[in-house]
Enzyme design. Sequence first.
Site, short mmCIF file in Angstrom:
data_model
loop_
_atom_site.label_atom_id
_atom_site.label_comp_id
_atom_site.label_asym_id
_atom_site.label_seq_id
_atom_site.Cartn_x
_atom_site.Cartn_y
_atom_site.Cartn_z
N TYR A 26 -17.53 -97.38 -16.43
CA TYR A 26 -16.40 -98.07 -15.99
C TYR A 26 -16.94 -99.59 -16.37
O TYR A 26 -15.67 -100.31 -16.85
CB TYR A 26 -16.32 -98.02 -14.68
N THR A 43 6.02 -99.05 -16.99
CA THR A 43 5.87 -97.79 -17.68
C THR A 43 4.56 -97.16 -16.77
O THR A 43 3.81 -97.66 -16.24
CB THR A 43 5.29 -98.07 -19.36
N THR A 49 -5.56 -100.06 -3.07
CA THR A 49 -4.58 -99.52 -3.89
C THR A 49 -5.15 -97.95 -3.63
O THR A 49 -6.02 -97.75 -3.13
CB THR A 49 -4.73 -99.77 -5.31
N ASP A 95 1.70 -93.09 -21.68
CA ASP A 95 0.25 -92.90 -21.31
C ASP A 95 -0.57 -93.58 -22.41
O ASP A 95 -0.23 -93.38 -23.77
CB ASP A 95 -0.04 -91.38 -21.65
N LYS A 144 -15.03 -102.16 -19.06
CA LYS A 144 -14.43 -103.49 -18.42
C LYS A 144 -14.89 -104.62 -19.37
O LYS A 144 -14.39 -105.72 -19.56
CB LYS A 144 -14.46 -103.62 -17.24
N SER A 148 -8.60 -106.60 -15.76
CA SER A 148 -10.25 -106.27 -15.86
C SER A 148 -10.84 -105.89 -14.44
O SER A 148 -10.09 -105.10 -13.75
CB SER A 148 -11.31 -107.36 -16.52
N ASN A 187 -2.34 -103.19 -17.34
CA ASN A 187 -3.01 -102.93 -16.00
C ASN A 187 -3.59 -101.28 -15.80
O ASN A 187 -4.50 -101.16 -15.18
CB ASN A 187 -1.81 -102.93 -14.96
N1 LIG Z 1 -8.04 -101.61 -6.81
C1 LIG Z 1 -9.31 -102.12 -6.98
O1 LIG Z 1 -10.09 -102.22 -6.12
C2 LIG Z 1 -9.50 -102.70 -8.43
C3 LIG Z 1 -10.45 -103.39 -8.55
C4 LIG Z 1 -10.71 -104.06 -9.89
C5 LIG Z 1 -9.99 -103.51 -11.01
N2 LIG Z 1 -8.94 -102.85 -10.74
C6 LIG Z 1 -8.19 -102.48 -11.72
O2 LIG Z 1 -6.78 -102.56 -11.46
C7 LIG Z 1 -5.89 -101.76 -12.38
C8 LIG Z 1 -4.85 -100.98 -11.52
O3 LIG Z 1 -5.81 -100.02 -10.74
P1 LIG Z 1 -5.22 -99.86 -9.22
O4 LIG Z 1 -6.35 -100.37 -8.28
O5 LIG Z 1 -4.01 -100.00 -9.23
O6 LIG Z 1 -5.51 -98.31 -9.27
P2 LIG Z 1 -4.46 -96.98 -8.85
O7 LIG Z 1 -3.66 -97.10 -7.55
O8 LIG Z 1 -5.14 -95.73 -8.92
O9 LIG Z 1 -3.42 -97.27 -10.09
C9 LIG Z 1 -3.83 -96.84 -11.27
C10 LIG Z 1 -2.52 -96.88 -12.23
O10 LIG Z 1 -3.21 -96.77 -13.53
C11 LIG Z 1 -2.21 -95.59 -14.10
N3 LIG Z 1 -3.03 -94.94 -15.10
C12 LIG Z 1 -4.33 -94.34 -15.43
N4 LIG Z 1 -4.65 -93.88 -16.40
C13 LIG Z 1 -3.48 -94.26 -17.17
C14 LIG Z 1 -3.03 -93.94 -18.70
N5 LIG Z 1 -3.84 -93.44 -19.42
N6 LIG Z 1 -1.81 -94.22 -19.10
C15 LIG Z 1 -0.91 -94.84 -18.31
N7 LIG Z 1 -1.34 -95.15 -17.06
C16 LIG Z 1 -2.59 -94.83 -16.31
C17 LIG Z 1 -2.15 -94.62 -12.88
O11 LIG Z 1 -0.97 -93.55 -13.24
P3 LIG Z 1 -0.81 -92.18 -12.65
O12 LIG Z 1 0.08 -92.56 -11.51
O13 LIG Z 1 0.17 -91.38 -13.86
O14 LIG Z 1 -2.17 -91.67 -12.56
C18 LIG Z 1 -1.68 -95.56 -11.98
O15 LIG Z 1 -0.25 -95.95 -12.12
C19 LIG Z 1 -7.09 -100.88 -13.21
O16 LIG Z 1 -7.18 -101.24 -14.54
C20 LIG Z 1 -8.22 -100.83 -12.33
O17 LIG Z 1 -9.36 -100.86 -13.43
C21 LIG Z 1 -8.62 -102.33 -9.61
#
Ligand SMILES: NC(=O)c1ccc[n+]([C@@H]2O[C@H](COP(=O)([O-])OP(=O)(O)OC[C@H]3O[C@@H](n4cnc5c(N)ncnc54)[C@H](OP(=O)(O)O)[C@@H]3O)[C@@H](O)[C@H]2O)c1
Length: 278
Positions: free
Chosen positions: A148, A32, A183, A56, A152, A134, A83
């Site tokens: 943020y 999704t 990412t 969303d 979390k 998280s 996620n």
């Molecule tokens: N990458 C890191 O370093 C890191 C570290 C710690 C935690 N995290 C956590 O990992 C998770 C995934 O992040 P990521 O690293 O993959 O970042 P990312 O590449 O920016 O991807 C974020 C994803 O979340 C989606 N999203 C944001 N708001 C949303 C909403 N309201 N409803 C549905 N989807 C939504 C985005 O969709 P759109 O394409 O529509 O924007 C995208 O698919 C997050 O919870 C983040 O806090 C990431």
Amino acid sequence: MQATWFITGASRGLGANIAEAALRAGDRVVATGRKREDVSARLGHDSEQLLSLALDVADPAQAQAAVGAALKKFGAIDVLVNNAGYGHLGFFEETTLQDVQAQFSTNLFGTFNVTWAALPVMRSARRGRIFNVSSLAGILGAELCSLYSASKFALEGFSESLAKEVAPFGLHVTIVEPGPFRTDFLKPESLRFGDKPIADYDERRGKLRASFEERNGQQPGDPLKLAQALVKLASEPEPPLRFIAGSIAVNAVDAKLAAMQAELKRWHATSVSTDGTY
Ligand SMILES: NC(=O)c1ccc[n+]([C@@H]2O[C@H](COP(=O)([O-])OP(=O)(O)OC[C@H]3O[C@@H](n4cnc5c(N)ncnc54)[C@H](OP(=O)(O)O)[C@@H]3O)[C@@H](O)[C@H]2O)c1
């Protein structure tokens, strides 16, 4: 057994990697994202293994509808991955109530909405896994991360409690705590910044924002490997309550636990001095 995964935020980043890893493992995936076309563009057309849906997570009605559509196609949800999320970067004093509401609507209430929708069917099945993504920021506070981190930390408290509430139904909850992973997370299209600058913070804000920009694209964590780890954990008979991902996060959590232990010890006498003598 072929498991059915339900993954939020699967258009890109970690969510897309988890969907791809689960599909490669032969499982079924409900992927999704806010824009269904973005999910399909990344993961391909729907098939016997894949269903892409618009969701969303901030919208409870969409969460209910997406879970309904998932059950109609696959009949079950075995692994729920909450996620979807983003980082709001800003000093607390420079943030607004709207910033807080937006951050919590996605990172915390989004998880609530999807969990409320999926839990009844998972509870009835008496088995299943929930991964709540998280962050290291869910264990460790940092400058610019007050909103943020707050979202979390709240997700952590929720998940730890939920784990106890649903364990009698055969459901396992795992909190995923990644350090920096490569990412889109640090890209301008994912991050959000406040619009209420206060001059006293200018210098530190400038330096910290520049350091985040430098880290974009240089994060050591590999989202593909994290996705593979989650696929493995999904079939572990006793999965962990917390899964810390990446050496940076492991070392930072070690240091935090040691500091907490030291502080607990140092103030022990004062802490226990508050016991009543009833
Ligand atoms: N990458 C890191 O370093 C890191 C570290 C710690 C935690 N995290 C956590 O990992 C998770 C995934 O992040 P990521 O690293 O993959 O970042 P990312 O590449 O920016 O991807 C974020 C994803 O979340 C989606 N999203 C944001 N708001 C949303 C909403 N309201 N409803 C549905 N989807 C939504 C985005 O969709 P759109 O394409 O529509 O924007 C995208 O698919 C997050 O919870 C983040 O806090 C990431």
